[in-house]
Design a protein around this motif. Structure first.
Motif, PDB file in Angstrom:
ATOM      1  N   GLU A 266      -1.997  -0.100  19.232  1.00 27.07           N
ATOM      2  CA  GLU A 266      -2.684  -1.206  18.579  1.00 27.07           C
ATOM      3  C   GLU A 266      -1.703  -2.278  18.105  1.00 27.07           C
ATOM      4  OE1 GLU A 266      -6.422  -1.130  15.562  1.00 27.07           O
ATOM      5  OE2 GLU A 266      -4.727   0.108  15.034  1.00 27.07           O
ATOM      6  N   PHE A 267      -2.181  -3.497  18.043  1.00 25.04           N
ATOM      7  CA  PHE A 267      -1.417  -4.569  17.392  1.00 25.04           C
ATOM      8  C   PHE A 267      -2.084  -4.791  16.047  1.00 25.04           C
ATOM      9  CE2 PHE A 267       1.459  -8.179  18.879  1.00 25.04           C
ATOM     10  CZ  PHE A 267       1.895  -8.430  17.618  1.00 25.04           C
ATOM     11  N   PHE A 268      -1.451  -4.292  15.006  1.00 23.75           N
ATOM     12  CA  PHE A 268      -2.062  -4.246  13.683  1.00 23.75           C
ATOM     13  C   PHE A 268      -1.334  -5.208  12.757  1.00 23.75           C
ATOM     14  CE2 PHE A 268      -3.221  -2.527   9.560  1.00 23.75           C
ATOM     15  CZ  PHE A 268      -4.512  -2.090   9.771  1.00 23.75           C
ATOM     16  N   ALA A 269      -2.077  -5.950  11.959  1.00 23.23           N
ATOM     17  CA  ALA A 269      -1.433  -6.904  11.059  1.00 23.23           C
ATOM     18  C   ALA A 269      -1.728  -6.566   9.608  1.00 23.23           C
ATOM     19  CB  ALA A 269      -1.913  -8.322  11.358  1.00 23.23           C
ATOM     20  N   LEU A 270      -0.698  -6.673   8.773  1.00 21.39           N
ATOM     21  CA  LEU A 270      -0.877  -6.586   7.325  1.00 21.39           C
ATOM     22  C   LEU A 270      -0.779  -8.016   6.808  1.00 21.39           C
ATOM     23  CD1 LEU A 270       1.629  -3.670   6.606  1.00 21.39           C
ATOM     24  CD2 LEU A 270      -0.783  -3.493   7.170  1.00 21.39           C
ATOM     25  N   LEU A 271      -1.896  -8.526   6.354  1.00 24.76           N
ATOM     26  CA  LEU A 271      -1.961  -9.933   5.973  1.00 24.76           C
ATOM     27  C   LEU A 271      -2.204 -10.057   4.479  1.00 24.76           C
ATOM     28  CD1 LEU A 271      -2.330 -12.986   6.754  1.00 24.76           C
ATOM     29  CD2 LEU A 271      -4.731 -12.474   7.103  1.00 24.76           C
ATOM     30  N   GLY A 272      -1.497 -10.970   3.856  1.00 24.04           N
ATOM     31  CA  GLY A 272      -1.724 -11.192   2.435  1.00 24.04           C
ATOM     32  C   GLY A 272      -0.760 -12.227   1.909  1.00 24.04           C
ATOM     33  N   PRO A 273      -1.028 -12.768   0.733  1.00 25.40           N
ATOM     34  CA  PRO A 273      -0.105 -13.736   0.155  1.00 25.40           C
ATOM     35  C   PRO A 273       1.191 -13.043  -0.249  1.00 25.40           C
ATOM     36  CG  PRO A 273      -1.813 -13.162  -1.421  1.00 25.40           C
ATOM     37  CD  PRO A 273      -2.162 -12.468  -0.146  1.00 25.40           C
ATOM     38  N   SER A 274       2.239 -13.812  -0.514  1.00 29.27           N
ATOM     39  CA  SER A 274       3.501 -13.168  -0.872  1.00 29.27           C
ATOM     40  C   SER A 274       3.334 -12.436  -2.195  1.00 29.27           C
ATOM     41  CB  SER A 274       4.625 -14.195  -0.940  1.00 29.27           C
ATOM     42  OG  SER A 274       4.232 -15.284  -1.743  1.00 29.27           O
ATOM     43  N   GLY A 275       3.993 -11.285  -2.260  1.00 29.24           N
ATOM     44  CA  GLY A 275       3.883 -10.474  -3.464  1.00 29.24           C
ATOM     45  C   GLY A 275       2.663  -9.585  -3.503  1.00 29.24           C
ATOM     46  N   CYS A 276       1.983  -9.423  -2.360  1.00 29.71           N
ATOM     47  CA  CYS A 276       0.768  -8.611  -2.366  1.00 29.71           C
ATOM     48  C   CYS A 276       1.072  -7.166  -2.016  1.00 29.71           C
ATOM     49  CB  CYS A 276      -0.257  -9.165  -1.394  1.00 29.71           C
ATOM     50  SG  CYS A 276       0.223  -8.945   0.321  1.00 29.71           S
ATOM     51  N   GLY A 277       2.322  -6.855  -1.705  1.00 26.32           N
ATOM     52  CA  GLY A 277       2.684  -5.465  -1.434  1.00 26.32           C
ATOM     53  C   GLY A 277       2.829  -5.129   0.029  1.00 26.32           C
ATOM     54  N   LYS A 278       2.525  -6.068   0.901  1.00 27.03           N
ATOM     55  CA  LYS A 278       2.572  -5.738   2.324  1.00 27.03           C
ATOM     56  C   LYS A 278       3.990  -5.422   2.803  1.00 27.03           C
ATOM     57  CE  LYS A 278       2.469 -10.655   3.612  1.00 27.03           C
ATOM     58  NZ  LYS A 278       3.237 -11.114   2.459  1.00 27.03           N
ATOM     59  N   THR A 279       4.971  -6.161   2.265  1.00 24.99           N
ATOM     60  CA  THR A 279       6.344  -5.902   2.665  1.00 24.99           C
ATOM     61  C   THR A 279       6.828  -4.559   2.120  1.00 24.99           C
ATOM     62  OG1 THR A 279       6.764  -8.258   2.739  1.00 24.99           O
ATOM     63  CG2 THR A 279       8.681  -6.847   2.649  1.00 24.99           C
ATOM     64  N   THR A 280       6.379  -4.222   0.917  1.00 24.82           N
ATOM     65  CA  THR A 280       6.732  -2.916   0.364  1.00 24.82           C
ATOM     66  C   THR A 280       6.220  -1.808   1.268  1.00 24.82           C
ATOM     67  OG1 THR A 280       6.550  -3.860  -1.832  1.00 24.82           O
ATOM     68  CG2 THR A 280       6.586  -1.470  -1.684  1.00 24.82           C
ATOM     69  N   LEU A 281       5.006  -1.953   1.751  1.00 28.62           N
ATOM     70  CA  LEU A 281       4.444  -0.945   2.640  1.00 28.62           C
ATOM     71  C   LEU A 281       5.278  -0.852   3.917  1.00 28.62           C
ATOM     72  CD1 LEU A 281       2.218   1.085   3.193  1.00 28.62           C
ATOM     73  CD2 LEU A 281       0.875  -0.736   4.221  1.00 28.62           C
ATOM     74  N   LEU A 282       5.676  -2.002   4.427  1.00 31.95           N
ATOM     75  CA  LEU A 282       6.497  -2.027   5.638  1.00 31.95           C
ATOM     76  C   LEU A 282       7.822  -1.297   5.411  1.00 31.95           C
ATOM     77  CD1 LEU A 282       6.152  -3.609   8.428  1.00 31.95           C
ATOM     78  CD2 LEU A 282       7.996  -5.016   7.566  1.00 31.95           C
ATOM     79  N   ARG A 283       8.417  -1.538   4.244  1.00 27.88           N
ATOM     80  CA  ARG A 283       9.699  -0.907   3.946  1.00 27.88           C
ATOM     81  C   ARG A 283       9.530   0.588   3.717  1.00 27.88           C
ATOM     82  NH1 ARG A 283      13.961  -3.911   2.817  1.00 27.88           N
ATOM     83  NH2 ARG A 283      14.754  -2.452   1.294  1.00 27.88           N
ATOM     84  N   ILE A 284       8.359   0.988   3.234  1.00 27.08           N
ATOM     85  CA  ILE A 284       8.093   2.420   3.091  1.00 27.08           C
ATOM     86  C   ILE A 284       8.008   3.055   4.481  1.00 27.08           C
ATOM     87  CG2 ILE A 284       6.299   4.086   2.462  1.00 27.08           C
ATOM     88  CD1 ILE A 284       5.829   2.415  -0.068  1.00 27.08           C
ATOM     89  N   LEU A 285       7.330   2.355   5.386  1.00 25.59           N
ATOM     90  CA  LEU A 285       7.209   2.894   6.744  1.00 25.59           C
ATOM     91  C   LEU A 285       8.570   2.985   7.426  1.00 25.59           C
ATOM     92  CD1 LEU A 285       3.997   1.099   8.081  1.00 25.59           C
ATOM     93  CD2 LEU A 285       4.212   3.367   7.061  1.00 25.59           C
ATOM     94  N   ALA A 286       9.419   1.969   7.177  1.00 29.75           N
ATOM     95  CA  ALA A 286      10.734   1.962   7.812  1.00 29.75           C
ATOM     96  C   ALA A 286      11.683   2.969   7.171  1.00 29.75           C
ATOM     97  CB  ALA A 286      11.338   0.561   7.736  1.00 29.75           C
ATOM     98  N   GLY A 287      11.404   3.345   5.918  1.00 30.78           N
ATOM     99  CA  GLY A 287      12.236   4.326   5.243  1.00 30.78           C
ATOM    100  C   GLY A 287      13.220   3.739   4.252  1.00 30.78           C
ATOM    101  N   PHE A 288      13.064   2.474   3.910  1.00 31.75           N
ATOM    102  CA  PHE A 288      13.982   1.866   2.938  1.00 31.75           C
ATOM    103  C   PHE A 288      13.462   1.955   1.520  1.00 31.75           C
ATOM    104  CE2 PHE A 288      14.760  -0.980   6.751  1.00 31.75           C
ATOM    105  CZ  PHE A 288      15.758  -0.151   7.230  1.00 31.75           C
ATOM    106  N   GLU A 289      12.243   2.444   1.378  1.00 33.63           N
ATOM    107  CA  GLU A 289      11.592   2.518   0.068  1.00 33.63           C
ATOM    108  C   GLU A 289      10.804   3.816   0.108  1.00 33.63           C
ATOM    109  OE1 GLU A 289      11.788   0.592  -2.775  1.00 33.63           O
ATOM    110  OE2 GLU A 289      12.073  -1.231  -1.609  1.00 33.63           O
ATOM    111  N   SER A 290      10.631   4.473  -1.030  1.00 36.69           N
ATOM    112  CA  SER A 290       9.705   5.600  -0.995  1.00 36.69           C
ATOM    113  C   SER A 290       8.580   5.360  -1.974  1.00 36.69           C
ATOM    114  CB  SER A 290      10.409   6.921  -1.286  1.00 36.69           C
ATOM    115  OG  SER A 290      11.694   6.695  -1.739  1.00 36.69           O
TER     116      SER A 290
END
Lengths: 257, 489
Positions: free
Chosen positions: B28-52
């Motif tokens: 799938e081509f899945f998008a996490l969309l939201g204004p800055s500071g909505c947590g989407k980047t945090t989720l991405l970093r959790i998936l990548a392993g830079f954040e738990s």
């Protein structure tokens, strides 16, 4: 647009003030006469005497050993300390303590180290000077590398880990190459500082193994000779070379990155 | 394939993620969309392993992901800054990940060449990243991430650093590559156009929560929360309570809309600007301050509907322009046919069509169909049939009949006003009435803001092509019940 010539006056006065003593010193080192103050014709004889002076040669070797050893030690430890401070703590106190030896008065550091060596019953010699110089050299390396790290892009390290590199591989293949110019600058700084360091060496060296500054000091106590001038000229030449090399290197690495 | 269950993460006082659950499917081509500071980047970093995360679980193909360190995850991330290693050549950058797997040199070289050819950078292999343009750097970053053949590719704001022209190119490129390599893509973006154009499905984030997960069209047409209605695409939001299938907007009266909400529920009604049809009664004082040359005096008297698309014919013939009226309701989104009416029988239907297509620059998934009627001018019914969705609306007939009659009497400006007044009278000429406050034209679309008494913010109306409505005109707004979406508040 031409600036008024008058504005250049302070500029030239400053340079004259800074460099007149050095020019005099270099000129006097080629003095044929015995007095360090009255020029009596050109000669290289004092350089010859210098080469034949066993005490000075010994002092020079001691200094180079200490400078090389302390540079290696302080570069490795200082770089690691900088990386640790930048990446693994947020403590400003630790940060400040890491670079404190650089600004601590030499006298304090010298006496402190002497007391410490006595307390742990360590013998004095080249090794003690080397360790002492590593202490303040490390502080300088840390300061320089730390500055570079704050400007470095952490996403490069993350990218490396993301691509499957272990933390160790990341450090050697990504972090260190990024820091190389800073590490080199820190190492040069540590080396030059160690070569002409007098106070700490004076406290921590054994009487049998004086470094070059200590040798010069003991010679000067009996009056300045043109021999000293020749030695100072040589040291000057070395310092200039190092500064120019350092400048070239940073320009080179900057154009690369 | 990737399951995110109840993931929460706090940074001190700030809640970055709160009980986020998502299910991302294979390929799938899945998008996490939201204004800055909505947590989407945090989720991405959790998936990548830079954040738990503080709590919650993430599994990839059923296996726990969170216990793996970043460098052992079969996931790659394309950084927003690209994070190319400046001290390595392009080829070395791409080979980096493969070298860490300790693959044989020959295989590494082969795969690097293959992937560089795929992104069109085969000749750049020996260059350094700083010698490349922004678009090229991005291709290198993409090549470096996909060469490892990850199970999941994460893209952090992939297009934000590119200028507009390169963006459009890379958008297509990304979709093509995703299709080619068959890797599941998760893209993080604050740019809804980017998300809409790239993704198969979009999760809209707000303040650490998932507001809605849907396909782009559904997200646009059926927002389920007020935030989504406001964030995805421009929208007119009306506050009120559900009444009789529509929305009781207080001073504004009952507004048409659809949605399965119980009667009396407090709700928002969302109406897309391009779904609103404008009926123009002209400037009351018969002045034409904006475009006096284009709109002669009679135009002010004759009620016109907002033209959907600028027709070359009507521009060429000013007397047509006055009396002509065109359907406002072009349908930018998906299946609905666009009604393009041409009262003056056009000599070249093809021209009109091509113009419309060129002009339509909407967040469309399918191209709007242009229903053209070069010869339909005598029959109002035909015009109506061209807009099936209008038939459902309460404003039925008022606009369309007027259009039809207008079309039929293109040569006779006197007839049109009567007809439209007749049909418009029972409802006061549309859902709402107001005055045009501003008209601007960009991107092939006219953006008209209409001040409606009883509503603080102006109602936004978008019409395909250049509009002939002028600032200060009295207008009536029409939309069908299908075009208004009720969103629970």
């Amino acid at each position: 647009m031409r600036r008024p010539r008058l504005l250049y006056v302070p500029f030239w006065v400053t340079y004259v003030f800074l460099y007149t003593p050095i020019v005099v010193l270099v000129a006097m080192s080629f003095n044929a006469g015995k007095s360090p103050y009255v020029f009596a014709g050109f000669s290289l004889k004092w350089y010859g005497e210098l080469a034949g002076n066993a005490t000075i040669r010994e002092g020079l070797v001691n200094t180079l050993v200490v400078a090389a050893g302390s540079t290696v030690l302080s570069t490795v430890l200082g770089t690691l300390l900088a990386v640790g401070l930048a990446r693994h703590t947020r403590s400003r106190v630790l940060d400040a303590l890491g670079v404190l030896p650089a600004v601590l008065p030499d006298l304090v550091l010298g006496i402190g180290l002497l007391v410490f060596y006595a307390a742990v019953k360590m013998t004095l010699g080249l090794h003690s000077v080397l360790l002492a110089h590593a202490v303040f050299g490390m502080a300088f390396v840390t300061a320089v590398v730390r500055t570079r790290l704050t400007h470095a892009d952490t996403s490069l390290e993350e990218a490396s880990r993301d691509l499957g590199a272990t933390p160790l591989a990341t450090f050697f293949r990504v972090t260190l190459p990024q820091l190389a110019p800073g590490v080199a600058a820190g190492a040069l700084l540590a080396f030059t500082l160690s070569v002409d360091e007098f106070v700490i060496a004076f406290f921590t060296a054994a009487p049998t193994t004086p470094t070059l500054p200590i040798v010069i000091y003991s010679m000067v106590r009996f009056g300045v000779t043109p021999e000293i001038n020749a030695l100072a000229t040589l040291l000057l030449a070395v310092s200039f070379t190092v500064v120019i090399v350092a400048q070239r290197m940073t320009r080179l690495t900057e154009s690369l990155s | 394939m990737l399951q995110i269950t109840g993931v929460s993460r706090r940074f001190g006082e700030v809640t970055a993620l709160s009980e986020v659950s998502l299910d991302i499917r294979q390929g799938e081509f899945f998008a996490l969309l939201g204004p800055s500071g909505c947590g989407k980047t945090t989720l991405l970093r959790i998936l990548a392993g830079f954040e738990s995360p503080d709590s919650g679980a993430v599994t990839l193909d059923g296996a726990d992901l969170l216990s793996l360190p970043a460098h052992r995850r079969p996931i790659n991330l394309m950084f927003q800054s690209y994070a190319l290693f400046p001290h390595m050549t392009v080829a070395k950058n791409v080979a980096y990940g493969l070298e860490r797997e300790r693959l044989p040199r020959a295989e590494i070289r082969e795969r690097v060449e293959e992937v560089l050819a795929k992104v069109g950078l085969a000749e750049m292999a020996g260059r350094r990243p700083q010698q490349l343009s922004g678009g090229q750097r991005q291709r290198v970053a993409l090549a470096r991430a996909i060469v490892k053949r990850p199970r999941l590719l994460l893209l952090d704001e992939p297009l934000s650093a590119l200028d507009k022209k390169v963006r459009a190119e890379m958008q297509l490129e990304l979709k093509r590559l995703q299709h080619e390599v068959g890797i599941t893509f998760v893209v993080v973006t604050h740019d809804q156009e980017e998300a809409m154009s790239l993704a198969d499905r979009i999760a809209v984030f707000s303040a650490g929560r998932v507001e809605q997960v849907d396909e782009p069209v559904a997200l646009y047409e059926r927002p389920r929360t007020p935030f989504v209605a406001g964030f995805v695409g421009a929208s007119n939001l009306f506050e009120g309570a559900v009444h009789d299938g529509g929305l009781d907007g207080g001073a504004l009266g009952v507004l048409p809309g659809t949605g399965d909400l119980p009667e009396g529920t407090p709700a928002l009604l969302s109406v897309r600007p391009e779904r609103i049809r404008l009926e123009d009664f002209g400037v009351p004082d018969e002045e034409s301050p904006e475009e006096p040359a284009e709109s002669p005096e009679p135009a002010a008297e004759s009620p016109r509907e907002e033209p959907v698309s600028e027709k070359p014919e009507s521009v060429e013939e000013p007397e047509t322009a006055e009396s002509v009226e065109e359907a406002v309701s072009e349908e930018p989104v998906s299946e609905k046919p666009e009604s393009a009416e041409e009262p003056e029988s056009t000599e070249e239907p093809e021209t009109a069509e091509s113009v419309e297509e060129a002009v339509s620059e909407e967040p469309v998934s399918e191209k709007p169909e242009s229903a053209e009627e070069p010869e339909s001018t005598e029959e109002p019914e035909t015009a109506e049939s061209a807009e099936p969705e209008d038939a459902a609306g309460p404003s039925e007939g008022s606009g369309d009949a007027a259009e039809g009659s207008e079309g039929g009497s293109g040569d006779d400006p006197g007839e049109a006003p009567d007809r439209s007044k007749d049909s418009g009278a029972p409802e006061g000429g549309g859902v709402l009435r107001g005055k045009v406050a501003d008209v601007s034209f960009y991107g092939g679309v006219s953006h008209i803001s209409v001040v409606v008494p009883g509503r603080p913010a102006p109602v936004l109306v978008a019409a395909q092509g250049a509009t002939r409505v002028r600032t200060g005109s009295a207008v009536a707004l029409h939309w069908a019940a299908d075009d208004g979406v009720l969103v629970p508040q």
